[in-house]
Enzyme design. Structure first.
Site, short mmCIF file in Angstrom:
data_model
loop_
_atom_site.label_atom_id
_atom_site.label_comp_id
_atom_site.label_asym_id
_atom_site.label_seq_id
_atom_site.Cartn_x
_atom_site.Cartn_y
_atom_site.Cartn_z
N HIS A 55 -9.56 -4.13 9.92
CA HIS A 55 -9.51 -3.92 8.47
C HIS A 55 -9.94 -5.16 7.69
O HIS A 55 -10.30 -5.06 6.52
CB HIS A 55 -8.09 -3.55 8.03
CG HIS A 55 -7.80 -2.08 8.01
ND1 HIS A 55 -8.65 -1.16 7.43
CD2 HIS A 55 -6.74 -1.37 8.46
CE1 HIS A 55 -8.11 0.06 7.54
NE2 HIS A 55 -6.96 -0.04 8.17
N ALA B 218 1.64 -0.06 10.89
CA ALA B 218 1.36 -1.46 10.60
C ALA B 218 0.54 -1.53 9.31
O ALA B 218 0.02 -0.52 8.86
CB ALA B 218 0.57 -2.10 11.74
N GLU C 186 -5.70 -3.01 12.75
CA GLU C 186 -5.32 -3.79 11.55
C GLU C 186 -6.23 -5.02 11.43
O GLU C 186 -6.63 -5.40 10.33
CB GLU C 186 -3.86 -4.21 11.61
CG GLU C 186 -2.87 -3.05 11.79
CD GLU C 186 -3.01 -1.93 10.78
OE1 GLU C 186 -3.45 -2.18 9.64
OE2 GLU C 186 -2.71 -0.76 11.14
N ASN D 75 -2.38 -6.35 5.45
CA ASN D 75 -2.40 -7.37 4.41
C ASN D 75 -3.26 -8.56 4.82
O ASN D 75 -3.17 -9.04 5.95
CB ASN D 75 -0.99 -7.88 4.15
CG ASN D 75 0.04 -6.78 4.13
OD1 ASN D 75 -0.01 -5.92 3.26
ND2 ASN D 75 0.93 -6.78 5.10
N GLU E 28 0.85 -1.18 0.00
CA GLU E 28 0.00 0.00 0.00
C GLU E 28 0.90 1.24 0.00
O GLU E 28 1.84 1.30 0.80
CB GLU E 28 -0.91 0.03 1.23
CG GLU E 28 -1.90 1.17 1.15
CD GLU E 28 -2.91 1.19 2.31
OE1 GLU E 28 -2.85 0.33 3.19
OE2 GLU E 28 -3.74 2.09 2.30
ZN LIG Z 1 -5.65 1.50 8.74
#
Ligand SMILES: [Zn+2]
Length: 883
Positions: free
Chosen positions: A308, A269, A305, A272, A127
């Site tokens: 996500h 962080a 994370e 993925n 990213e």
């Molecule tokens: Zn984020």
């Protein structure tokens, strides 16, 4: 170095991709300086796009080795390959398979984007646009494909091989010292969520049973020897997984969830799919090495994370303009998680302090942009506090406006409707409109208009008619590219507090209902007339900071003191004290610049005394109340012609007053909370330490020998990093032999631990005294420092540039010179890091004329430097732009 002339990318130019990718098969053969990547893409024309279309794949610094189409090598006249793109002008207008072989050099990758080495570990960061540094690809988030990744490596060089998804095969390669692993991720994902890792790593393992009864293996990989510092991260992960099931009905979807901690990382962080990669600073913790703040960050970032997985991965962004779709929403989710795990009131105060300290400043300066920008030249420069933190506030306002049930219904609809898709902000907000039946058209302005709304509220009590009138007006100041604005929808939670400290029942004269204690201002101005009010109330507005606005209310010092003691909304109790302190500090700053003595305010001291005396307040809340506005807070409030030296003097004068007036209760609390108890990172224990250390800090206000000895004693006796660090911070405020001794001792104790040495670097960089700049320069030559490691650079130079107001803004301009020299030195190697550092100068226009001219000259030197990266070029150009 990028040489291409930056051309802005515009939201309005969005077109669906011409080609879609069904599957990606990657075969990566790891080698330190020549890693071979074979990518096999199943491509098909997009029925949504215009046909026939050429195939244009993104690249960045790539070397093409071989190319074939449906198994046949492609003749050179049929394609054009440059380091930055691969074009096939006339591909077959049907599904086909493209095999691409590239060579990349992970060891030479100092940008830390794409495939690189952190120490001896191979890892990736894709990213926003790093995948194109691994292979040619339509590297945009709306191209979602199913990935299978085979990794091969020398078995001694990289015994552990990881990629996204589930492990489907592994073994040794016949005839040699190499082995392989094959990972398959069944969920279609954009290329920015691809990850692989190879190296010598140890792991800790745990298990989690999801709400539908599926067993998931959880693993955290770290450098061997650091396994015993992963416990809190693992515990946080399990709590986050459970919370997401309970709060949002979201369940984890793969057989394994892995986190890898690496020491060279540009961000905090990265989420993925199934393989989060972390800056090790947000994983590793023990009582001896991490502060309570570190523990809280680890909990929040591990959760962020993980969250996500649904808000970002299962539903991703259509394009990078929609970055807040995943980030603002996920920050909101991690803030809610922390509120549920810890104290909701304290979390809100901390989040708002952070928002004002960073986002309000960004909104008021040349880098201001909407939560959803409409154009960018370098997307890496838009991972901003506006996209993240203001983006979270916008989601919170949806919840405030709709109420918890309708908000949850909107979220459920969003997950049901868009799972597996790359979505937009319009689609997200539409789910809430559909779930609630409300028109959210005007609300969309929160995503489109930049700047912080300013609200002026005037309350008038009329004893004769027993009415209370609240006149409110909103304005939104001009920001770059947006000279005029439309009125926003501003939900303000409020109460009218009666003389007994209780909220009065509120009834509007026109009979309009008041839902959930909310008035919603959606016009430039409005008047609210409340009836049946017997005595003059004190208005408490924007409770819980229900809208991210600047608010001015006509309440006096005594009314603020009253709210500080009586408001039923804890946020506004804190806010009342903060406002009292801020008014005083701004007046004092002005007085000091005129050569007059600083101001005093008995109402503030009385409010602080009352809060310190109260036994029913949680310690962490009290710690927040007695923590004075920072120098940056005061500068933000003054907003123009700022003299940082006068600001510091005003703040120090107030600290002296508080130390002198309140030393007795401060010492009592400090001693009561100093009783030894075994260290635990839980929120209650952390809150008690926060209050104890806030008292320690305030007691240093006069810098007398008793205070120094108190801090020295705590430093020596501490059995945890929180107390030791707090004591060192207190000692650092007075230039003394004790300070030197403690700093030397601290380094000797922790020289072998880079994350702790970072604290030592930051602390010294933040000391507000003239010798600091030379000290910071000397530390750049210290063996513990490295310009190549982002954590070290942020700890030393980043801390100097952002948290040392007087010394980074020295009147002789040497602070600016140092910052821009560092930016120019780092830029060729790591443009993202250089651009972040340079953005510390973004508020130069608010300074008094001498410093303003010096800062501008420093920025101009950057602008005129040859061959800037796109990242730094973009920041400096926007920072200098007029209007
Ligand atoms: Zn984020």
């Amino acid at each position: 170095m990028r040489t291409d002339e930056p051309r802005p990318v515009r939201l309005q130019d969005y077109r669906p991709p011409d080609w879609l990718v069904d599957t990606v098969e990657l075969d990566v053969s790891l080698a330190p300086s020549a890693t071979r990547v074979r990518a096999s893409l199943l491509l098909k024309p997009n029925p949504q796009a215009a046909a026939p279309a050429p195939l244009l794949l993104d690249g960045d610094d790539l070397t093409l080795v071989a190319l074939s189409l449906d198994g046949e090598p492609l003749a050179p006249e049929h394609y054009v390959a440059t380091p930055n793109s691969l074009t096939i002008a006339q591909p077959p207008q049907r599904p086909f398979r493209l095999d691409i072989e590239t060579l990349v050099d992970p060891s030479a990758n100092t940008q830390l984007s794409g495939l690189y080495r952190s120490g001896k570990t191979y890892c990736t960061q894709c990213e926003a646009e790093g995948f194109r540094r691994i292979t040619y690809f339509p590297d945009r988030p709306d191209v979602m494909a199913v990935y299978t990744t085979r990794i091969e490596a020398d078995i001694t060089d990289a015994p552990v091989l990881l990629a996204n998804g589930n492990l489907v095969d592994s073994g040794t390669v016949p005839g040699g010292n190499r082995h392989f692993a094959v990972w398959h991720d069944p969920f279609p994902k954009p290329s920015y969520l691809f990850a692989l890792v190879g190296g010598t790593l140890a792991f800790v393992e745990d298990r989690f049973r999801t709400m539908s009864g599926r067993d998931v293996t959880l693993r955290i990989y770290v450098e061997p020897g650091k396994e015993d510092r992963c416990g809190y991260a693992m515990d946080s992960l399990k709590r986050a997984m459970r919370w997401d099931e309970q709060a949002f009905g979201r369940e984890y979807d793969l057989d394994v969830f892995m986190i890898v901690a690496v020491s060279d990382f540009n961000m905090g962080a990265m989420e993925n799919k199934g393989l989060n990669i972390f800056n090790d600073k947000y994983i590793l913790a023990s009582a001896e090495t991490a502060t309570d703040t570190d523990y809280a960050s680890i909990e929040a970032i591990v959760a962020h994370e993980y969250f996500h997985n649904w808000t970002g991965n299962r539903i991703t962004c259509r394009d990078w303009f929609q970055l807040c779709l995943k980030e603002g929403l996920t920050v909101f989710r991690d803030q809610e998680f922390t509120s549920d795990q810890r104290s909701r009131a304290v979390e809100r105060i901390k989040d708002v302090r952070g928002l004002r300290a960073t986002q309000f400043v960004e909104d008021a300066g040349p880098l201001a942009h909407p939560v959803r920008p409409t154009q960018y030249r370098e997307i890496n420069n838009f991972y901003t506090t506006t996209v993240y933190e203001k983006g979270a506030e916008v989601v919170r306002m949806l919840q405030v406006l709709l109420g918890p049930q309708q908000f949850r219904a909107g979220m459920d609809l969003y997950f049901a409707r868009h799972d597996g898709e790359a979505a937009t902000i319009e689609q997200f907000v539409q789910c809430f409109a559909d779930a609630s039946g409300r028109d959210l058209t005007q609300f969309m302005l929160w995503y489109a208009q930049s700047g912080t709304p300013e609200i002026v509220a005037t309350g008038t009590f009329d004893a004769r008619s027993k009415t209370y009138r609240l006149d409110m007006a909103q304005t939104l100041p001009p920001t770059p590219g947006q000279p005029t604005k439309e009125p926003m929808v501003i939900p303000l939670a409020f109460g009218l507090v009666g003389s007994d400290g209780r909220d009065l029942p509120v009834r509007l004269a026109d009979g309009a209902p008041i839902e959930r204690g909310l008035i919603t201002l959606d016009k430039p101005a409005a008047t609210y007339l409340f009836t049946g009010i017997e005595n003059r109330p004190v208005p408490s507005l924007n409770r819980g900071f229900s809208a991210p606005v600047r608010l001015t209310v006509n309440v006096g010092e005594e009314e603020l003191r009253f709210l500080a003691i009586h408001d039923c909304d804890p946020f506004n109790r804190w806010q009342a004290v903060h406002t009292l302190a801020m008014r005083l500090l701004v007046e004092s700053t002005t007085a000091i610049r005129r050569g007059e003595p600083p101001r005093e305010d008995p109402a503030l001291v009385a409010a602080l005394a009352a809060v310190l005396k109260s036994r029913d307040l949680e310690p962490d809340f009290v710690a927040q109340v007695i923590a004075l506005p920072s120098e940056a807070d005061i500068a933000r409030e003054i907003a123009s012609n700022v003299d940082p030296d006068a600001v510091l003097a005003a703040r120090q004068a107030l600290r002296r007053t508080i130390t002198a007036s309140l030393s007795e209760p401060l010492i009592t609390i400090f001693e009561r909370l100093s009783s030894p108890e075994p260290y635990s990172p839980d929120a209650d224990a952390a809150g008690r330490r926060a209050l104890k250390n806030a008292c320690l800090d305030l007691l240093m206000g006069t810098g007398d020998s008793v205070a120094v000895a108190r801090a020295r004693r705590q430093y020596e006796r501490a059995d945890n990093m929180t107390d030791r660090m707090a004591a060192l911070q207190a000692l650092a405020l007075c230039d003394s032999a004790e300070r030197t001794a403690a700093l030397d001792d601290f380094y000797r104790r922790y020289a072998g631990d880079p994350l702790i040495v970072d604290k030592w670097l930051s602390l010294q960089a933040a000391i507000p005294e003239p010798a600091t700049l030379d000290r910071v320069k000397a530390l750049t030559a210290h063996p513990a420092f490295s310009m190549a490691n982002p954590n070290r650079v942020r700890a030393l130079i980043g801390a100097f540039a952002t948290s040392n107001q007087t010394q980074s803004n020295r009147a002789d301009g040497r602070g600016y010179d140092f910052i821009v020299e560092t930016v120019l030195a780092i830029d060729p190697k790591n443009p993202q890091l250089a651009a972040r550092l340079l953005s510390a100068l973004k508020s130069w226009r608010v300074l008094e004329p001498t410093r303003r001219a010096l800062a501008q000259a420093a920025l101009r030197r950057v602008a005129e430097a040859p061959s800037l990266s796109r990242d730094v070029g973009d920041i400096v150009e926007r920072a200098l732009a007029e209007g």
